[in-house]
Motif scaffolding. Sequence first.
Motif, PDB file in Angstrom:
ATOM      1  N   PRO A 112       0.811  -1.222   0.000  1.00  0.00           N
ATOM      2  CA  PRO A 112       0.000   0.000   0.000  1.00  0.00           C
ATOM      3  C   PRO A 112       0.842   1.270   0.000  1.00  0.00           C
ATOM      4  N   LEU A 113       1.966   1.229   0.676  1.00  0.00           N
ATOM      5  CA  LEU A 113       2.852   2.386   0.708  1.00  0.00           C
ATOM      6  C   LEU A 113       3.453   2.650  -0.673  1.00  0.00           C
ATOM      7  N   ILE A 114       3.878   1.576  -1.340  1.00  0.00           N
ATOM      8  CA  ILE A 114       4.434   1.711  -2.690  1.00  0.00           C
ATOM      9  C   ILE A 114       3.386   2.302  -3.629  1.00  0.00           C
ATOM     10  N   ASN A 115       2.163   1.804  -3.532  1.00  0.00           N
ATOM     11  CA  ASN A 115       1.091   2.316  -4.399  1.00  0.00           C
ATOM     12  C   ASN A 115       0.766   3.777  -4.091  1.00  0.00           C
ATOM     13  N   ALA A 116       0.825   4.139  -2.807  1.00  0.00           N
ATOM     14  CA  ALA A 116       0.550   5.528  -2.425  1.00  0.00           C
ATOM     15  C   ALA A 116       1.601   6.469  -3.000  1.00  0.00           C
ATOM     16  N   VAL A 117       2.867   6.055  -2.955  1.00  0.00           N
ATOM     17  CA  VAL A 117       3.942   6.877  -3.534  1.00  0.00           C
ATOM     18  C   VAL A 117       3.740   7.018  -5.039  1.00  0.00           C
TER      19      VAL A 117
ATOM     20  N   GLY B 260      12.412  16.501  -2.129  1.00  0.00           N
ATOM     21  CA  GLY B 260      13.563  16.767  -1.273  1.00  0.00           C
ATOM     22  C   GLY B 260      14.017  15.631  -0.392  1.00  0.00           C
ATOM     23  N   SER B 261      13.421  14.454  -0.524  1.00  0.00           N
ATOM     24  CA  SER B 261      13.818  13.356   0.355  1.00  0.00           C
ATOM     25  C   SER B 261      13.487  12.016  -0.278  1.00  0.00           C
ATOM     26  N   PHE B 262      14.109  10.970   0.275  1.00  0.00           N
ATOM     27  CA  PHE B 262      13.709   9.600  -0.038  1.00  0.00           C
ATOM     28  C   PHE B 262      13.305   8.946   1.270  1.00  0.00           C
ATOM     29  N   LEU B 263      12.684   7.778   1.203  1.00  0.00           N
ATOM     30  CA  LEU B 263      12.094   7.185   2.397  1.00  0.00           C
ATOM     31  C   LEU B 263      12.834   5.923   2.831  1.00  0.00           C
ATOM     32  N   ASN B 264      13.131   5.854   4.117  1.00  0.00           N
ATOM     33  CA  ASN B 264      13.707   4.658   4.722  1.00  0.00           C
ATOM     34  C   ASN B 264      12.633   3.977   5.549  1.00  0.00           C
ATOM     35  N   ILE B 265      12.251   2.772   5.157  1.00  0.00           N
ATOM     36  CA  ILE B 265      11.119   2.060   5.763  1.00  0.00           C
ATOM     37  C   ILE B 265      11.637   0.836   6.502  1.00  0.00           C
ATOM     38  N   ILE B 266      11.165   0.662   7.730  1.00  0.00           N
ATOM     39  CA  ILE B 266      11.572  -0.489   8.533  1.00  0.00           C
ATOM     40  C   ILE B 266      10.324  -1.224   8.996  1.00  0.00           C
ATOM     41  N   VAL B 267      10.294  -2.521   8.741  1.00  0.00           N
ATOM     42  CA  VAL B 267       9.163  -3.357   9.127  1.00  0.00           C
ATOM     43  C   VAL B 267       9.511  -4.080  10.426  1.00  0.00           C
ATOM     44  N   PRO B 268       8.631  -4.049  11.440  1.00  0.00           N
ATOM     45  CA  PRO B 268       8.952  -4.672  12.731  1.00  0.00           C
ATOM     46  C   PRO B 268       8.970  -6.196  12.649  1.00  0.00           C
TER      47      PRO B 268
ATOM     48  N   ASN C 236       1.364  -8.600  13.122  1.00  0.00           N
ATOM     49  CA  ASN C 236       0.583  -7.822  14.089  1.00  0.00           C
ATOM     50  C   ASN C 236       1.078  -6.387  14.201  1.00  0.00           C
ATOM     51  N   HIS C 237       1.598  -5.852  13.103  1.00  0.00           N
ATOM     52  CA  HIS C 237       2.141  -4.491  13.161  1.00  0.00           C
ATOM     53  C   HIS C 237       1.022  -3.491  13.475  1.00  0.00           C
ATOM     54  N   ARG C 238       1.430  -2.332  13.989  1.00  0.00           N
ATOM     55  CA  ARG C 238       0.475  -1.329  14.471  1.00  0.00           C
ATOM     56  C   ARG C 238       0.188  -0.236  13.436  1.00  0.00           C
ATOM     57  N   GLY C 239       0.613  -0.443  12.213  1.00  0.00           N
ATOM     58  CA  GLY C 239       0.372   0.549  11.167  1.00  0.00           C
ATOM     59  C   GLY C 239       1.634   1.316  10.830  1.00  0.00           C
ATOM     60  N   PHE C 240       1.474   2.323   9.965  1.00  0.00           N
ATOM     61  CA  PHE C 240       2.607   3.138   9.537  1.00  0.00           C
ATOM     62  C   PHE C 240       2.799   4.319  10.486  1.00  0.00           C
ATOM     63  N   LYS C 241       4.062   4.731  10.635  1.00  0.00           N
ATOM     64  CA  LYS C 241       4.356   5.888  11.485  1.00  0.00           C
ATOM     65  C   LYS C 241       5.525   6.669  10.892  1.00  0.00           C
ATOM     66  N   ILE C 242       5.353   7.980  10.758  1.00  0.00           N
ATOM     67  CA  ILE C 242       6.440   8.839  10.298  1.00  0.00           C
ATOM     68  C   ILE C 242       7.407   9.062  11.464  1.00  0.00           C
ATOM     69  N   THR C 243       8.680   8.807  11.215  1.00  0.00           N
ATOM     70  CA  THR C 243       9.681   8.899  12.272  1.00  0.00           C
ATOM     71  C   THR C 243      10.877   9.716  11.803  1.00  0.00           C
ATOM     72  N   LYS C 244      11.806   9.930  12.724  1.00  0.00           N
ATOM     73  CA  LYS C 244      13.069  10.583  12.383  1.00  0.00           C
ATOM     74  C   LYS C 244      14.214   9.634  12.717  1.00  0.00           C
ATOM     75  N   GLN C 245      15.335   9.838  12.063  1.00  0.00           N
ATOM     76  CA  GLN C 245      16.500   8.996  12.322  1.00  0.00           C
ATOM     77  C   GLN C 245      16.982   9.221  13.749  1.00  0.00           C
TER      78      GLN C 245
ATOM     79  N   GLU D  49       8.218  -0.653  19.009  1.00  0.00           N
ATOM     80  CA  GLU D  49       6.835  -0.561  19.483  1.00  0.00           C
ATOM     81  C   GLU D  49       5.853  -1.215  18.510  1.00  0.00           C
ATOM     82  N   GLY D  50       6.371  -1.722  17.375  1.00  0.00           N
ATOM     83  CA  GLY D  50       5.531  -2.482  16.463  1.00  0.00           C
ATOM     84  C   GLY D  50       5.044  -1.741  15.242  1.00  0.00           C
ATOM     85  N   TYR D  51       5.542  -0.540  15.010  1.00  0.00           N
ATOM     86  CA  TYR D  51       5.124   0.223  13.842  1.00  0.00           C
ATOM     87  C   TYR D  51       6.010  -0.080  12.634  1.00  0.00           C
ATOM     88  N   ILE D  52       5.427   0.080  11.448  1.00  0.00           N
ATOM     89  CA  ILE D  52       6.224   0.148  10.230  1.00  0.00           C
ATOM     90  C   ILE D  52       6.668   1.602  10.113  1.00  0.00           C
ATOM     91  N   THR D  53       7.954   1.847  10.288  1.00  0.00           N
ATOM     92  CA  THR D  53       8.441   3.216  10.360  1.00  0.00           C
ATOM     93  C   THR D  53       8.774   3.750   8.972  1.00  0.00           C
TER      94      THR D  53
END
Length: 312
Positions: free
Chosen positions: A162-167, A179-187, A192-201, A274-278
């Motif tokens: 879904p994230l790939i399709n959204a992009v 101005g940026s690219f995305l670094n995605i980490i799957v827990p 049982n992941h808790r959804g997507f979350k925007i994070t910082k390094q 915490e279980g999010y896809i970051t």
Amino acid sequence: MDGMAIADPRPSLMVTNDDGIDAPGLRFLVDLLVAADRYRVLVCAPDSDQSGVGHGIAWRRPLSAKRVEIMGATAFAVSGTPADCASLGISGKLFVGTIPDLVISGINIGSNCGYHIVYSGTVAGAREAFLYGVPSLAISYNWKEGKSNVHALRLAADACLPLINAVLNELKTKTYPEGSFLNIIVPTDVANHRGFKITKQGKFMIRFGWEQTKTSTPAVETYQNANIDVDSASGFGNNASSSLVEDELLFKRVIIKKNSVEAEEDTDHRAMEEGYITITPLGALSRTEMEAVPYFKGWLMRLADHSPCSSL
């Protein structure tokens, strides 16, 4: 390369990685993209494991690109780094006349968060595409020995679709930021992941030391020596060993310290635990530590006091 020049209205996705073109994370992602039948799928990935090479590139030698049969995709194994593969794949030279709409680097076995982004070949593959103006994603899965299995890599690919399709939708409507690219980490517990979350390094880092050893068996887990029990993973590499030659010393990396989960909120490592896809937007430049700038401005003014001429 037959047929690459034929017009195709579907968006072009190019997949690369640092684990190598035979890695299950890449193969499962490619299989999913091909099965969706919504994209032209291209693969340009290293012909061997390139984990931990960072943003290194081949400079003085030509690269070999060999066709690899991956059903539904046009694929090449390249004798270079992830950054090399990304650069060659978006050049229009390998996939004749085709520049991908989106580059996806992964899915990597092991999380690329915190300071580990510096070492990551997976992130470098996405960064290289970004440097040349091609939108990109780096995807990694937080593999934990004893808890993870190869099925989780399939789930990780599915969770990120879904994230790939959204992009791609944002790119189609020309609303995607440049101005940026995305670094995605799957827990680890992706089911049982808790959804997507925007994070910082963040600043998470596994610190390594060294121990002397007598064999050249790899010390760091990769897809080649991870506990992967799946038919499609059979034949993925061997753990080579060699005897010591005279006057040769062998050393292997060993973990000496693992940072605890960061206290600061919204960092990539903490949210992943915490279980999010970051989802961490990254730029090409290293982040400036703004609180240090006033100090160094004063330090620069004091440099004259320490110059050789000041003692004359």
